[in-house]
Design an enzyme around this catalytic site. Structure first.
Site, mmCIF file in Angstrom:
data_model
loop_
_atom_site.group_PDB
_atom_site.id
_atom_site.type_symbol
_atom_site.label_atom_id
_atom_site.label_comp_id
_atom_site.label_asym_id
_atom_site.label_seq_id
_atom_site.Cartn_x
_atom_site.Cartn_y
_atom_site.Cartn_z
ATOM 1 N N HIS A 160 -38.756 -14.021 -6.782
ATOM 2 C CA HIS A 160 -38.661 -14.816 -8.015
ATOM 3 C C HIS A 160 -37.645 -15.945 -7.823
ATOM 4 C CE1 HIS A 160 -40.810 -11.478 -9.871
ATOM 5 N NE2 HIS A 160 -40.976 -12.217 -10.945
ATOM 6 N N HIS A 207 -33.036 -6.819 -9.193
ATOM 7 C CA HIS A 207 -32.458 -7.295 -7.937
ATOM 8 C C HIS A 207 -30.942 -7.213 -7.976
ATOM 9 C CE1 HIS A 207 -36.024 -8.779 -5.864
ATOM 10 N NE2 HIS A 207 -36.436 -9.274 -7.017
#
Length: 393
Positions: A160, A207
């Site tokens: 991302h 993350h």
């Protein structure tokens, strides 16, 4: 340096960021069954890094995917909650399948091609790196995880973060000498877009800080290395009559030989979708050039354009072109997907509507590749032809 890297990979750092933004886990009641009632907050899964059930789709003996359970959470700051959930959506598939076609149909097709080429390159490298490094996502607890679909994927690097950085700064670099606008303003928008997406990956608990920083660094290096070749990439559609063969064969081989995982995850399917879309767009531009379906400038980005004022007529025309294009693209996607699945199910003698069968390598890669290659060709060739037929150009 090693100590710094370990601290950036610490799940507790992500948890502290979530708490600062008002996201807290609900009082622990232990794992709950999927779909169980939840009096507090909303139902969202969290990975339990342990053994699970299920048989691998390709028949190979592998470790099972991480199990999920419904994790309740408490939101104390809804401004950050909605800001980062929206920012996370800017890095999802839904954004790219709307923004990139919109750019092609309403802004500049050559700009959209460059964005797509860089996006495909960055995403492929990021996805492969995940399945080679096999670094886990932040542990929960202490982290609250707000997303379910990508939970079976590994975490390093954050694709991302890579995609958001690549799209925003490729857009900036490609337009700063083509369109008249304040560079500082463009830089601020690019930085804000990529920063919001990166922070959303921490807020959603998907993350670590190291994953996000590595994604940004990888993208910066890739942009720096490929920048001298951007003009050459823009001219590939006129390189050779055999170019479409390479544009199909090479991505398909990369998809079919994608690194094997210990359990099924959507990474291979997503990578196939991305590479196939890129191949389709490349072939679409080649078709336009070879058959002279559109009048092309001698340079990919000729002259310097001033940004016209946004009027009601322009907005209506843009929405009409986008609506027509999206409808046709979706129809093509559904048609090709259904046909390709029927052919593959018949060829491999698989029961139709078998979700597990669709995950088999010999079925998943071909049907997704054919489907999204067709989508890319449709978006770049047939949609502009329809726009011209309807008088929207």
């Amino acid at each position: 340096m090693a100590e710094l890297l370990r601290s950036l990979q610490d799940s507790r750092l992500v948890a502290r960021f979530q708490r600062r933004c008002g996201l807290f886990p609900a009082p622990d009641e232990g794992p709950r069954k999927k779909g169980a009632a939840r009096p507090l907050g909303a139902e969202h899964p969290s990975a339990a890094h342990g053994p699970g059930g299920g048989t691998p789709a390709n028949g190979l003996q592998r470790a099972a995917a991480p199990q999920t359970y419904v994790q309740k959470y408490i939101v104390k700051n809804y401004f950050y909650y909605y800001l980062f959930r929206f920012s996370a959506a800017l890095g999802q598939e839904e954004f790219y399948i709307t923004f990139l076609p919109f750019t092609h149909w309403n802004i500049n097709p050559y700009l959209s091609r460059r964005l797509i080429v860089i996006w495909v390159l960055v995403m492929y490298i990021g996805q492969v790196a995940k399945d080679i490094l096999k670094w886990p996502r932040p542990f929960s607890p202490p982290v609250v995880r707000l997303e379910k679909r990508v939970m079976a994927e590994y975490g390093m690097p954050s694709t991302h973060a890579m995609a958001a950085t690549a799209i925003s700064f490729t857009f900036l670099i490609s337009t700063m000498d083509t369109y008249q606008y304040p560079f500082v303003l463009g830089l601020m928008v690019a930085a804000a877009f990529s920063t919001l997406v990166c922070l959303s990956r921490l807020y959603t608990g998907m993350h670590t800080v190291l994953d996000v920083l590595a994604g940004i660094l990888f993208t910066a290096v890739l942009i720096a290395l490929t920048y001298p070749a951007w003009t050459l990439i823009d001219r590939l559609d006129s390189a050779s009559p055999l170019f479409p063969v390479c544009a199909i064969v090479v991505p398909f081989i990369l998809c079919y030989n994608y690194p094997a995982s210990e359990y099924y995850s959507p990474t291979r399917a997503d990578t196939t979708t991305i590479l196939a879309a890129g191949a389709g767009v490349t072939i679409g531009f080649w078709i336009n050039h070879f058959f002279q379906l559109v009048s092309e400038p001698t340079e990919s980005f000729p002259g310097i354009y001033s940004i016209p004022p946004l009027t009601t007529d322009m907005l209506g025309l843009g929405l009409a072109k986008f609506s027509v294009g999206i409808v046709l693209t979706i129809l093509v996607r559904q048609l090709v997907q259904n046909l390709s699945l029927q052919v593959l199910f018949s060829w491999f003698k698989v029961v139709a509507r078998n979700k597990e069968a669709r995950r088999r390598l010999e079925i998943e890669v071909p049907y997704k590749f054919v489907t999204y290659t067709s989508v890319g060709i449709c978006a770049t060739t047939f949609v502009p032809m329809l726009h011209r037929f309807l008088g929207l150009l």
